[in-house]
Design a protein around this motif. Structure first.
Motif, PDB file in Angstrom:
ATOM      1  N   ALA A   7    -121.852 -98.181 -13.043  1.00 28.98           N
ATOM      2  CA  ALA A   7    -122.207 -96.982 -13.812  1.00 28.98           C
ATOM      3  C   ALA A   7    -123.599 -97.072 -14.390  1.00 28.98           C
ATOM      4  CB  ALA A   7    -121.188 -96.769 -14.937  1.00 28.98           C
ATOM      5  N   GLN A  48    -120.591 -93.963 -18.636  1.00 27.01           N
ATOM      6  CA  GLN A  48    -119.230 -93.964 -18.101  1.00 27.01           C
ATOM      7  C   GLN A  48    -118.722 -92.547 -17.861  1.00 27.01           C
ATOM      8  OE1 GLN A  48    -117.299 -96.515 -21.020  1.00 27.01           O
ATOM      9  NE2 GLN A  48    -117.559 -98.307 -19.703  1.00 27.01           N
ATOM     10  N   TRP A  68    -120.460 -91.301 -14.754  1.00 26.87           N
ATOM     11  CA  TRP A  68    -119.901 -91.950 -13.558  1.00 26.87           C
ATOM     12  C   TRP A  68    -118.667 -91.208 -13.074  1.00 26.87           C
ATOM     13  CZ3 TRP A  68    -115.389 -94.159 -11.907  1.00 26.87           C
ATOM     14  CH2 TRP A  68    -115.449 -95.026 -10.821  1.00 26.87           C
ATOM     15  N   VAL A  96    -117.816-100.368 -15.338  1.00 26.64           N
ATOM     16  CA  VAL A  96    -116.716 -99.596 -14.763  1.00 26.64           C
ATOM     17  C   VAL A  96    -115.400-100.249 -15.163  1.00 26.64           C
ATOM     18  CG1 VAL A  96    -115.672 -98.667 -12.659  1.00 26.64           C
ATOM     19  CG2 VAL A  96    -118.156 -98.889 -12.825  1.00 26.64           C
ATOM     20  N   MET A 106    -111.570 -95.588 -15.976  1.00 21.53           N
ATOM     21  CA  MET A 106    -112.478 -94.735 -15.219  1.00 21.53           C
ATOM     22  C   MET A 106    -111.952 -94.490 -13.803  1.00 21.53           C
ATOM     23  SD  MET A 106    -115.941 -96.558 -16.626  1.00 21.53           S
ATOM     24  CE  MET A 106    -117.095 -95.751 -15.516  1.00 21.53           C
TER      25      MET A 106
END
Length: 290
Positions: A103, A166, A169, A209, A213
């Motif tokens: 990310a 995040q 992402w 990550v 996520m």
């Protein structure tokens, strides 16, 4: 042909491009007529630096189906989303395999990145300077070095950056999968489990990550395979890799042949059980029960 940032070495990576794309991936270049292929998208782990047979090559042998290696070192979501050729190749595949990207290599309110080399910081914004007025960032040209310095200075302030990265992402991974339009299988190939760490840039690959996520991704993610590549010693990290003496330090930091073999084996098992290899080109993966 040398690829930017890799230089010359003992291995011939047969670097190639497709269509109008300026992204250089590992060859040999494949003919894509008919759509009867698997597209494999990723960064340096998919490219297979220092590896004679990266996992896309091993997967091709295991499946008996063409696998197109779209691994490009130093790239991430922003480079892939901006490349219409890569997106079209993935959209035309029977299935797309994506190596989970970090990310950290995303444009955001704090810094901008090179359009193709997403590890290079082009500009730090005034907003970042306001958040860190007490830190000289003028010599931070690589994003991971920049984030490490920011986290070391203040984890509280770094949390602002981490939260944004995040969130971006998740949004851009969902955007990528929607643009591809077909079924996607994710590969987690890193130094840690997605359940461990992920809050700091030095926690291990893929940076920043987490499991949460991955769970936030929607729609077309049909399976995720996880391979942890954590070598205990320098000798183990370099085993069976092909590199020049001056490349030893870089060779330590990438997954080795054993990890590539494990990825290929796991992918082949998933795809073989769900993909009708004898059917017409373009079938989709069967949905997996929760």
């Amino acid at each position: 042909m040398a690829i930017e940032g890799l230089g010359q070495g003992p291995l011939d990576y047969a670097v190639c491009t497709y269509g109008a794309s300026r992204l250089r991936c590992r060859g040999p270049r494949r003919h894509l007529d008919g759509g009867d292929y698997v597209a494999v998208l990723g960064g340096i782990e998919t490219f297979g630096r220092f590896i004679e047979q990266p996992y896309p090559d091993l997967l091709e042998v295991a499946l008996g189906m063409k696998c197109v290696n779209l691994g490009v070192p130093h790239t991430g979501l922003d480079a892939w989303l901006a490349d219409e050729t890569f997106l079209d190749i993935c959209a035309g595949a029977r299935v797309t395999v994506i190596a989970v990207p970090g990310a950290h290599m995303l444009r955001n309110r704090f810094y901008t990145l090179h359009t193709r080399r997403n590890d290079r910081v082009v500009r730090q914004t005034e907003f970042l300077e306001r958040v860190y007025p007490d830190l000289d960032l003028s010599q931070n040209f690589f994003v991971r070095h920049l984030l490490a310095d920011l986290a070391a200075k203040s984890e509280r302030r770094f949390a602002l950056i981490r939260t944004e990265l995040q969130s971006l992402w998740i949004s851009r991974m969902n955007q990528l999968c929607a643009r591809i339009g077909g079924d996607v299988v994710l590969v987690w190939l890193g130094e840690r489990s997605p359940d461990a760490g992920g809050n700091l840039p030095d926690d291990g690959d893929p940076p920043l990550v987490t499991r949460e996520m991955l769970r936030a991704l929607r729609g077309r993610i049909k399976a995720t395979i996880e391979v942890i590549d954590a070598s205990d010693t320098r000798e183990a990290a370099l085993e069976a890799k092909v590199f020049a003496p001056h490349e030893a330090e870089a060779a330590q930091r990438v997954p080795g042949p054993l990890a590539h073999a494990r990825v290929a084996e796991s992918l082949a098992r998933v795809l073989r059980s769900q993909l009708d290899l004898k059917g017409p080109a373009g079938p989709r993966l069967q949905r997996r029960s929760a």
